[in-house]
Design a protein around this motif. Structure first.
Motif, short mmCIF file in Angstrom:
data_model
loop_
_atom_site.label_atom_id
_atom_site.label_comp_id
_atom_site.label_asym_id
_atom_site.label_seq_id
_atom_site.Cartn_x
_atom_site.Cartn_y
_atom_site.Cartn_z
N TRP A 175 40.03 28.70 38.11
CA TRP A 175 39.39 27.43 37.76
C TRP A 175 40.33 26.67 36.83
N TYR A 226 43.87 27.36 32.74
CA TYR A 226 43.08 27.97 33.82
C TYR A 226 42.30 29.18 33.34
N THR A 227 41.24 29.49 34.11
CA THR A 227 40.45 30.70 33.93
C THR A 227 40.52 31.49 35.23
N GLY A 280 39.43 39.64 34.59
CA GLY A 280 39.34 38.23 34.24
C GLY A 280 40.25 37.91 33.08
N ARG A 309 41.93 34.15 30.63
CA ARG A 309 42.06 32.71 30.43
C ARG A 309 43.38 32.45 29.74
N TYR A 310 44.22 31.65 30.38
CA TYR A 310 45.51 31.26 29.83
C TYR A 310 45.75 29.78 30.12
N ALA A 369 32.52 25.05 34.34
CA ALA A 369 33.00 26.31 33.76
C ALA A 369 33.00 27.41 34.81
N ALA A 370 33.97 28.32 34.68
CA ALA A 370 34.01 29.48 35.58
C ALA A 370 32.85 30.42 35.26
N ARG A 376 39.32 34.80 37.60
CA ARG A 376 38.38 35.87 37.91
C ARG A 376 38.90 36.60 39.15
#
Length: 340
Positions: A338, A82-83, A76, A78-79, A310-311, A85
């Motif tokens: 996401w 986007y998130t 996983g 986050r950048y 939220a993811a 998984r």
């Protein structure tokens, strides 16, 4: 929540024998906040044939323990906006028979800061090919090396919207990778699917490319839509969402900016789409794409779970992806994005 009793009423304090007020008197049934419902083990009208947990381990060679493949891998990140998984897990059938997972997953970041590029690569080894799991792992490793060497140019093309350059260059990277995996029949021994995700929050272009079976889906406004490139598109053709959709049917093209040309392999698939806030994009192997297409209850379940703002965490994402459907027991690998 309907069906649960209302919170008990708080009575005004009453004086005791000394005239001092007593503490509050609570009447009625105690109220408890219900926990979130557990993730179901399966959806559909009947339970799957196999047990939900691993049973038998694959056979191990004491002289080659590095060849062992774990039952499940999770990743996983986050950048930007986007998130991400990602998960790859052994199918129920392979778990029961003690077979090795034939799906492979690679998630890698090249570069740093807003110049970084995230690659998600997943591959499935051909069922009848000897060492199918090795072919899948090699496909991921080789495309990772090729993208990593070219990541600066790829980031420039993503930011500038040079989709033609992206398509032709990634076509050659894919052909070069799968060209190393020819079996006795001359066909590649693994399929390959990839996502390119820039870390720059101002760049919302998401690029899918690869060759072979699987699925590419978008969840928007609670509805799933398959956006898998399904046929050749005329130059400049777009979708109603202003997303460019292109696909080559194994036609050789002139050399591009990334790698020398290689003989064409499986039909190359490419899509560059602009993400909207609230979108959920999922790329997956056939092990999840097939039940998602074939079982409405799985689409409804994942649509409900993943339409939240939220993811999910890694454990929750794993639980969602492993939700089983009778008749579908292959390995499952999925990467879901996401958009904020």
């Amino acid at each position: 929540m309907p069906g649960w009793p209302a919170p008990p009423a708080e009575q005004p304090p009453e004086p005791d024998d000394t005239g001092a007020p007593r503490g509050p008197v609570v009447t009625g049934v105690a109220h408890f906040t219900p926990a979130a419902p557990p993730t179901p083990d399966y959806v559909g009208s009947r339970p799957p044939t196999y047990a939900p947990e691993p049973t038998a381990l694959p056979a191990a060679d004491p002289e080659d323990l590095g060849d062992l493949v774990p039952d499940t891998v999770l990743e996983g990140a986050r950048y930007g906006a986007y998130t991400l998984r990602a998960v790859s897990l052994r199918g129920d059938s392979a778990r029961y028979r003690g077979e090795t997972r034939r799906d492979a997953l690679l998630v890698a970041r090249f570069g740093a800061g807003e110049q970084a590029l995230v690659l998600v690569a997943m591959a499935t080894g051909a069922r009848a090919a000897p060492g199918a799991h090795r072919a899948a792992a090699e496909a991921c490793r080789w495309i990772g090396q090729a993208v990593g060497r070219s990541h600066e140019r790829l980031v420039e093309d993503l930011r500038a919207g040079r989709r033609g350059d992206l398509k032709s260059g990634l076509n050659r990277l894919t052909d070069r990778t799968l060209g190393k995996l020819r079996g006795a029949s001359g066909e590649p021994t693994a399929s390959l699917r990839c996502l390119l995700l820039p870390a720059d929050p101002d760049c919302r272009t998401r690029v899918f490319f690869g060759a072979g079976e699987g699925g590419l889906f978008r969840l928007r406004d609670g509805e799933w839509r398959s956006i898998e490139p399904a046929g050749p598109a005329a130059p400049g053709e777009g979708t109603p969402d202003a997303d460019r959709l292109t696909m080559d049917l194994g036609i050789p093209v002139p050399p591009g900016p990334y790698e020398p040309a290689e003989p064409a392999q499986l039909p190359f698939r490419f899509r560059a789409a602009i993400a909207r806030p609230g979108d959920v994009l999922m790329m997956c192997t056939s092990g999840l794409a097939d039940p998602l297409r074939g079982e409405a209850s799985l689409r409804a379940f994942l649509g409900h779970r993943w339409s939240r703002a939220a993811a999910p965490g890694l454990a929750g994402f794993l639980a969602d992806v492993r939700t089983r459907v009778k008749g579908y027991a292959d390995d499952r690998t999925a990467a879901t994005v996401w958009e904020a």
